[in-house]
Design a protein around this motif. Structure first.
Motif, PDB file in Angstrom:
ATOM      1  N   SER A  88      67.512  52.988  22.046  1.00  0.00           N
ATOM      2  CA  SER A  88      66.706  52.352  20.835  1.00  0.00           C
ATOM      3  C   SER A  88      65.405  52.064  21.627  1.00  0.00           C
ATOM      4  N   GLN A  89      65.196  52.002  22.829  1.00  0.00           N
ATOM      5  CA  GLN A  89      63.732  51.786  23.218  1.00  0.00           C
ATOM      6  C   GLN A  89      63.016  53.240  23.467  1.00  0.00           C
ATOM      7  N   ARG A  90      63.955  54.263  23.721  1.00  0.00           N
ATOM      8  CA  ARG A  90      63.459  55.542  24.255  1.00  0.00           C
ATOM      9  C   ARG A  90      62.994  56.032  22.643  1.00  0.00           C
ATOM     10  N   THR A  91      63.911  55.724  21.677  1.00  0.00           N
ATOM     11  CA  THR A  91      63.271  56.185  20.295  1.00  0.00           C
ATOM     12  C   THR A  91      62.178  55.639  19.795  1.00  0.00           C
ATOM     13  N   ALA A  92      61.955  54.323  20.018  1.00  0.00           N
ATOM     14  CA  ALA A  92      60.947  53.303  19.535  1.00  0.00           C
ATOM     15  C   ALA A  92      59.644  54.131  20.323  1.00  0.00           C
ATOM     16  N   ALA A  93      59.752  54.534  21.730  1.00  0.00           N
ATOM     17  CA  ALA A  93      58.465  54.902  22.392  1.00  0.00           C
ATOM     18  C   ALA A  93      58.273  56.183  22.004  1.00  0.00           C
ATOM     19  N   LYS A  94      59.186  57.065  21.427  1.00  0.00           N
ATOM     20  CA  LYS A  94      58.788  58.250  21.042  1.00  0.00           C
ATOM     21  C   LYS A  94      58.034  58.197  19.648  1.00  0.00           C
ATOM     22  N   ARG A  95      58.607  57.209  18.848  1.00  0.00           N
ATOM     23  CA  ARG A  95      57.948  57.098  17.428  1.00  0.00           C
ATOM     24  C   ARG A  95      56.541  56.595  17.520  1.00  0.00           C
ATOM     25  N   LYS A  96      56.366  55.800  18.429  1.00  0.00           N
ATOM     26  CA  LYS A  96      55.040  55.164  18.777  1.00  0.00           C
ATOM     27  C   LYS A  96      54.144  56.148  19.242  1.00  0.00           C
ATOM     28  N   ALA A  97      54.621  57.170  20.122  1.00  0.00           N
ATOM     29  CA  ALA A  97      53.697  58.225  20.605  1.00  0.00           C
ATOM     30  C   ALA A  97      53.414  59.127  19.622  1.00  0.00           C
ATOM     31  N   TRP A  98      54.413  59.497  18.546  1.00  0.00           N
ATOM     32  CA  TRP A  98      54.119  60.502  17.500  1.00  0.00           C
ATOM     33  C   TRP A  98      53.101  59.852  16.439  1.00  0.00           C
ATOM     34  N   HIS A  99      53.137  58.402  16.367  1.00  0.00           N
ATOM     35  CA  HIS A  99      52.326  57.739  15.371  1.00  0.00           C
ATOM     36  C   HIS A  99      50.927  57.789  15.820  1.00  0.00           C
ATOM     37  N   ALA A 100      50.799  57.575  17.139  1.00  0.00           N
ATOM     38  CA  ALA A 100      49.561  57.776  17.818  1.00  0.00           C
ATOM     39  C   ALA A 100      48.828  58.752  17.621  1.00  0.00           C
ATOM     40  N   LEU A 101      49.526  60.014  17.922  1.00  0.00           N
ATOM     41  CA  LEU A 101      48.994  61.336  17.859  1.00  0.00           C
ATOM     42  C   LEU A 101      48.642  61.479  16.313  1.00  0.00           C
ATOM     43  N   PHE A 102      49.562  61.115  15.313  1.00  0.00           N
ATOM     44  CA  PHE A 102      49.083  61.299  14.032  1.00  0.00           C
ATOM     45  C   PHE A 102      48.028  60.732  13.536  1.00  0.00           C
ATOM     46  N   VAL A 103      47.501  59.448  13.850  1.00  0.00           N
ATOM     47  CA  VAL A 103      46.318  58.713  13.764  1.00  0.00           C
ATOM     48  C   VAL A 103      45.323  59.072  14.286  1.00  0.00           C
ATOM     49  N   ALA A 104      45.452  59.620  15.614  1.00  0.00           N
ATOM     50  CA  ALA A 104      44.343  60.319  16.154  1.00  0.00           C
ATOM     51  C   ALA A 104      43.608  61.818  15.666  1.00  0.00           C
ATOM     52  N   LEU A 105      44.742  62.252  14.984  1.00  0.00           N
ATOM     53  CA  LEU A 105      44.623  63.654  14.701  1.00  0.00           C
ATOM     54  C   LEU A 105      44.015  63.525  13.209  1.00  0.00           C
ATOM     55  N   CYS A 106      44.343  62.281  12.498  1.00  0.00           N
ATOM     56  CA  CYS A 106      43.425  61.994  11.104  1.00  0.00           C
ATOM     57  C   CYS A 106      42.023  61.549  11.465  1.00  0.00           C
ATOM     58  N   ALA A 107      42.062  60.783  12.737  1.00  0.00           N
ATOM     59  CA  ALA A 107      40.462  60.213  13.088  1.00  0.00           C
ATOM     60  C   ALA A 107      39.486  61.541  13.466  1.00  0.00           C
ATOM     61  N   VAL A 108      40.090  62.396  14.063  1.00  0.00           N
ATOM     62  CA  VAL A 108      39.316  63.556  14.665  1.00  0.00           C
ATOM     63  C   VAL A 108      39.054  64.390  13.426  1.00  0.00           C
ATOM     64  N   ILE A 109      39.909  64.694  12.390  1.00  0.00           N
ATOM     65  CA  ILE A 109      39.828  65.541  11.395  1.00  0.00           C
ATOM     66  C   ILE A 109      38.600  65.006  10.440  1.00  0.00           C
ATOM     67  N   ALA A 110      38.445  63.553  10.361  1.00  0.00           N
ATOM     68  CA  ALA A 110      37.444  62.837   9.324  1.00  0.00           C
ATOM     69  C   ALA A 110      36.355  62.805  10.094  1.00  0.00           C
ATOM     70  N   VAL A 111      36.044  62.770  11.556  1.00  0.00           N
ATOM     71  CA  VAL A 111      35.112  62.857  12.381  1.00  0.00           C
ATOM     72  C   VAL A 111      34.501  64.289  12.137  1.00  0.00           C
ATOM     73  N   LEU A 112      35.149  65.232  12.059  1.00  0.00           N
ATOM     74  CA  LEU A 112      34.563  66.367  12.228  1.00  0.00           C
ATOM     75  C   LEU A 112      34.090  66.849  10.565  1.00  0.00           C
ATOM     76  N   PHE A 113      34.774  66.586   9.561  1.00  0.00           N
ATOM     77  CA  PHE A 113      34.346  66.508   8.211  1.00  0.00           C
ATOM     78  C   PHE A 113      32.835  65.988   8.253  1.00  0.00           C
TER      79      PHE A 113
END
Length: 172
Positions: A88-113
């Motif tokens: 469960s902890q391993r799954t939660a860590a992976k989910r957290k990493a993917w979430h951070a990646l998606f949020v960062a990608l959204c921010a980068v795209i918004a800044v570039l726009f």
């Protein structure tokens, strides 16, 4: 450790995942998940697995116990609880990493726009008669054109990914 032991003992007995699954009245994918360490069998299934492989539960769990204890089932349950917690902890860590990646990608795209909007497409004002400026202007135009076509799709996908991987406070 449990996943490796299941796989090793199953192979040493000459059984395929399908054959073991049939003996346990489960689907082959469940055996595969056990062997990959993606899930663990519950206490009752671990005992059935032990019987199917003709191996003591203690060997499956990686111990060398000479005498069976009266509270083996409790000990097995505790070990499975620890394994489930680790999974469960391993799954939660992976989910957290993917979430951070998606949020960062959204921010980068918004800044570039915003950056492209503020620049007002500077390649249109460049002197295309100068070869160096023409090449740079053409490259910038191509990059902007590609970005404007792909960024909305990637942005929507990132938002969906961020929403799907967020921590669900209501279910926990």
């Amino acid at each position: 450790m449990l996943n490796e032991n299941i796989k090793t003992i199953r192979k040493s007995k000459g059984l395929s995942q399908e054959e073991l699954a049939v003996k346990l009245n489960i689907v082959r994918q469940t055996v595969s998940k056990w062997e990959q360490g993606l899930s663990v069998p519950d206490a009752d299934m671990l005992i059935a697995l032990s019987d199917a492989l003709d191996t003591p539960v203690s060997i499956l769990l990686g111990e060398t116990v000479a005498e069976p204890q009266a509270d083996d089932l409790k000990a097995i349950g505790e070990k499975l609880e620890v394994l489930n917690l680790q999974l469960s902890q391993r799954t939660a860590a992976k989910r957290k990493a993917w979430h951070a990646l998606f949020v960062a990608l959204c921010a980068v795209i918004a800044v570039l726009f915003v950056g492209l909007i503020l620049l007002h497409s500077p390649y249109l004002g460049w002197n295309f008669a100068d070869p160096e400026t023409a090449v740079l202007g053409t490259a910038f135009h191509a990059a902007e054109w590609l970005f404007m076509r792909l960024a909305p799709i990637v942005f929507v996908g990132s938002v969906v990914g961020a929403v799907c991987t967020r921590r669900k406070a209501l279910s926990m």
